[in-house]
Motif scaffolding. Structure first.
Motif, short mmCIF file in Angstrom:
data_model
loop_
_atom_site.label_atom_id
_atom_site.label_comp_id
_atom_site.label_asym_id
_atom_site.label_seq_id
_atom_site.Cartn_x
_atom_site.Cartn_y
_atom_site.Cartn_z
N ASN A 49 -5.41 4.44 -4.68
CA ASN A 49 -6.84 4.55 -4.39
C ASN A 49 -7.60 3.26 -4.66
O ASN A 49 -8.78 3.15 -4.31
CB ASN A 49 -7.46 5.66 -5.25
CG ASN A 49 -7.08 7.05 -4.79
OD1 ASN A 49 -6.54 7.23 -3.72
ND2 ASN A 49 -7.34 8.04 -5.64
N MET A 50 -6.93 2.29 -5.29
CA MET A 50 -7.62 1.06 -5.69
C MET A 50 -6.89 -0.17 -5.15
O MET A 50 -6.73 -1.17 -5.84
CB MET A 50 -7.73 1.00 -7.22
CG MET A 50 -8.54 2.12 -7.82
SD MET A 50 -8.80 1.93 -9.62
CE MET A 50 -7.10 2.13 -10.20
N GLN A 51 -6.45 -0.12 -3.91
CA GLN A 51 -5.84 -1.29 -3.30
C GLN A 51 -6.87 -2.41 -3.10
O GLN A 51 -6.56 -3.59 -3.21
CB GLN A 51 -5.20 -0.91 -1.96
CG GLN A 51 -3.97 -0.02 -2.09
CD GLN A 51 -2.84 -0.72 -2.83
OE1 GLN A 51 -2.55 -1.88 -2.59
NE2 GLN A 51 -2.19 0.00 -3.74
N ASP A 52 -8.10 -2.03 -2.81
CA ASP A 52 -9.17 -3.00 -2.62
C ASP A 52 -9.55 -3.61 -3.97
O ASP A 52 -9.72 -2.91 -4.97
CB ASP A 52 -10.39 -2.30 -2.00
CG ASP A 52 -11.59 -3.21 -1.92
OD1 ASP A 52 -12.49 -3.08 -2.77
OD2 ASP A 52 -11.61 -4.07 -1.02
N THR A 53 -9.70 -4.93 -3.99
CA THR A 53 -9.97 -5.63 -5.24
C THR A 53 -11.26 -5.16 -5.90
O THR A 53 -11.30 -4.93 -7.12
CB THR A 53 -10.04 -7.15 -5.01
OG1 THR A 53 -8.75 -7.61 -4.59
CG2 THR A 53 -10.44 -7.88 -6.28
N GLU A 54 -12.33 -5.00 -5.15
CA GLU A 54 -13.60 -4.61 -5.75
C GLU A 54 -13.53 -3.21 -6.34
O GLU A 54 -14.12 -2.92 -7.38
CB GLU A 54 -14.74 -4.73 -4.74
CG GLU A 54 -15.09 -6.17 -4.40
CD GLU A 54 -15.38 -7.01 -5.63
OE1 GLU A 54 -16.12 -6.52 -6.53
OE2 GLU A 54 -14.85 -8.13 -5.74
N THR A 55 -12.80 -2.32 -5.66
CA THR A 55 -12.64 -0.96 -6.19
C THR A 55 -11.90 -1.00 -7.52
O THR A 55 -12.24 -0.26 -8.46
CB THR A 55 -11.87 -0.10 -5.18
OG1 THR A 55 -12.56 -0.11 -3.93
CG2 THR A 55 -11.75 1.34 -5.66
N ARG A 56 -10.90 -1.86 -7.62
CA ARG A 56 -10.13 -1.99 -8.86
C ARG A 56 -10.95 -2.72 -9.93
O ARG A 56 -10.93 -2.34 -11.10
CB ARG A 56 -8.83 -2.73 -8.57
CG ARG A 56 -7.86 -2.82 -9.74
CD ARG A 56 -6.52 -3.34 -9.27
NE ARG A 56 -5.86 -2.38 -8.40
CZ ARG A 56 -4.82 -1.61 -8.74
NH1 ARG A 56 -4.34 -1.69 -9.97
NH2 ARG A 56 -4.29 -0.77 -7.89
N ARG A 57 -11.67 -3.75 -9.54
CA ARG A 57 -12.45 -4.53 -10.50
C ARG A 57 -13.57 -3.70 -11.12
O ARG A 57 -14.02 -4.00 -12.24
CB ARG A 57 -13.03 -5.77 -9.81
CG ARG A 57 -13.79 -6.70 -10.73
CD ARG A 57 -14.25 -7.94 -10.00
NE ARG A 57 -13.14 -8.82 -9.70
CZ ARG A 57 -12.99 -9.50 -8.57
NH1 ARG A 57 -13.87 -9.36 -7.60
NH2 ARG A 57 -11.95 -10.29 -8.40
N ARG B 186 0.77 -4.94 -10.06
CA ARG B 186 -0.67 -5.16 -9.89
C ARG B 186 -1.42 -4.97 -11.21
O ARG B 186 -1.17 -4.03 -11.97
CB ARG B 186 -1.21 -4.18 -8.83
CG ARG B 186 -2.69 -4.35 -8.49
CD ARG B 186 -2.94 -5.51 -7.58
NE ARG B 186 -4.37 -5.64 -7.25
CZ ARG B 186 -4.96 -5.04 -6.21
NH1 ARG B 186 -4.24 -4.29 -5.38
NH2 ARG B 186 -6.24 -5.22 -5.97
N SER C 187 -7.57 -8.95 -8.72
CA SER C 187 -7.13 -9.30 -7.37
C SER C 187 -5.66 -9.67 -7.32
O SER C 187 -5.12 -9.89 -6.23
CB SER C 187 -7.96 -10.47 -6.83
OG SER C 187 -7.67 -11.65 -7.54
N SER D 10 0.83 -1.20 0.00
CA SER D 10 0.00 0.00 0.00
C SER D 10 0.86 1.25 0.00
O SER D 10 1.89 1.31 0.65
CB SER D 10 -0.89 0.00 1.25
OG SER D 10 -1.66 1.17 1.29
#
Length: 370
Positions: A100-108, A258, A343, A33
């Motif tokens: 800002n998109m460390q979370d998988t759902e935010t990135r997906r 990533r 992910s 992060s």
């Protein structure tokens, strides 16, 4: 990235999410992060005598990307305030966007919302202006969707109509960035840093010193890149035909990076952006998307029992299906290297382990040096 027609929104939005989700379901650690950097303010002006970003763009006209990398959206103004902002300003801050998109759902969430990316200096054709957004095609990224290049919407402030840069791009030697990232600076010694540049950025060369290369920058004054970070070629000179090991070695440099849907830069790749960039960097242009890489790049079909190191292997959305959702680079001995899904990160793994349900759809071979 898959190649469903954008005319069917539900198919594109929902179907493409399969590509970012993947079927192997194996989690690996993402990048560490990073605290988000401050978002830079838009660049409304340019140095005296230079064209300003977003000014003078005309439908049918040529322009060039004036930021580290611009991200092409399916539709304008569909970005998420507070999350995607760093990717929309000039200059962009792609490290902050990733953070800002460390979370998988935010990135997906990006899956099906974005089309592709284009790095600094890339030539584009402007098709339409809608307020502060422009619909463009990226001429260096082939696709059966448009014979001129890859389409999508970008902020107008990411583009510049710079005739002087265009002339140099059409006649000068070039500097191709070989470092994963580098930084433009105002002096040969590296003082006065400007914007970052990504791997596989190509800029016209204006001169050379012992330790730096002077390059033209669209909409900006000339700047310098460290000589160790680029390879200089004469105008029109192609890179030497790579070997399989050249391609594999280039791909291995990004292990652990990533995944980023639509990415074609050192700030993140999707599956086909990864394979497109590996070959493009070595002077071989294939289609931008996975399905088109398999079906529209004119590459030699390969039977599974004849797979060789360096082949491209493709996967469908279901066993026996025709819709291609994923591409990976075959390494031999049942191993692949890939940018798998939101992910995970660029990785090497077993083909058999990746594809337990039989979605393997075929393979293609790129002609390389012996």
């Amino acid at each position: 990235m898959s190649t469903h027609s954008p005319a069917v929104r539900l198919t594109r939005r929902d179907g493409l999410r399969l590509a970012a989700t993947g079927t192997a379901g194996l989690a690996v650690a993402g990048l560490a992060s990073v605290a988000p950097a401050a978002v830079a303010a838009p660049a409304d002006t340019a140095p005296a005598g230079l064209p300003a970003p977003g000014e003078g763009l005309t439908p049918g006209g040529l322009a060039h990307v004036a930021v580290t990398a611009t991200t092409l959206w399916v539709d304008p103004r569909t970005n998420r305030p507070g999350i995607d902002d760093p990717s929309l300003t000039n200059p962009v801050d792609l490290d902050a966007w990733n953070a800002n998109m460390q979370d998988t759902e935010t990135r997906r969430w990006l899956t099906g919302e974005l089309e592709s990316q284009a790095v600094l200096g890339s030539e584009v054709i402007v098709d339409e202006i809608d307020g502060d957004w422009a619909k463009i095609v990226v001429t260096a990224q082939p696709t059966p969707r448009d014979p001129r290049g890859y389409p999508g919407w970008v902020p107008t402030i990411h583009l510049v109509a710079d005739g002087d840069f265009a002339a140099r791009a059409g006649s000068a030697p070039t500097a191709t960035v070989t470092a994963l990232t580098s930084t433009l600076t105002g002096t040969p010694s590296g003082n006065h840093p400007s914007i970052p540049v990504s791997f596989d950025t190509i800029l016209p060369v204006l001169g050379r010193t012992g330790k730096a290369v002077k390059v033209a920058v669209p909409g900006a004054r000339a700047a310098y890149l460290p000589a160790d970070d680029v390879v200089v070629r004469e105008h029109g000179e192609q890179p030497p035909l790579p070997t399989v090991e050249d391609i594999v070695a280039t791909g291995e440099r990004f292990l652990g990076l990533r995944y980023l849907w639509a990415g074609v830069s050192a700030y993140g790749f999707d599956c086909s952006g990864y394979t497109y960039t590996l070959f493009h960097h070595h002077g071989i242009t294939i289609n931008r998307d996975a399905g088109a890489q398999m079906n529209n790049s004119g590459l030699e079909p390969v039977e599974r029992e004849d797979l060789q190191r360096g082949d491209l292997v493709f996967f469908a959305t279901e066993p026996g299906g025709d819709s291609i959702r994923h591409v990976a680079l075959y390494l031999g001995e049942d191993m692949i290297m890939q940018a798998p899904n939101a992910s995970r990160s660029v990785e090497q793994m077993s083909l058999t382990e990746y594809d337990p349900t039989g979605e393997y759809a075929g393979a293609r071979r790129v002609a390389l040096a012996g």
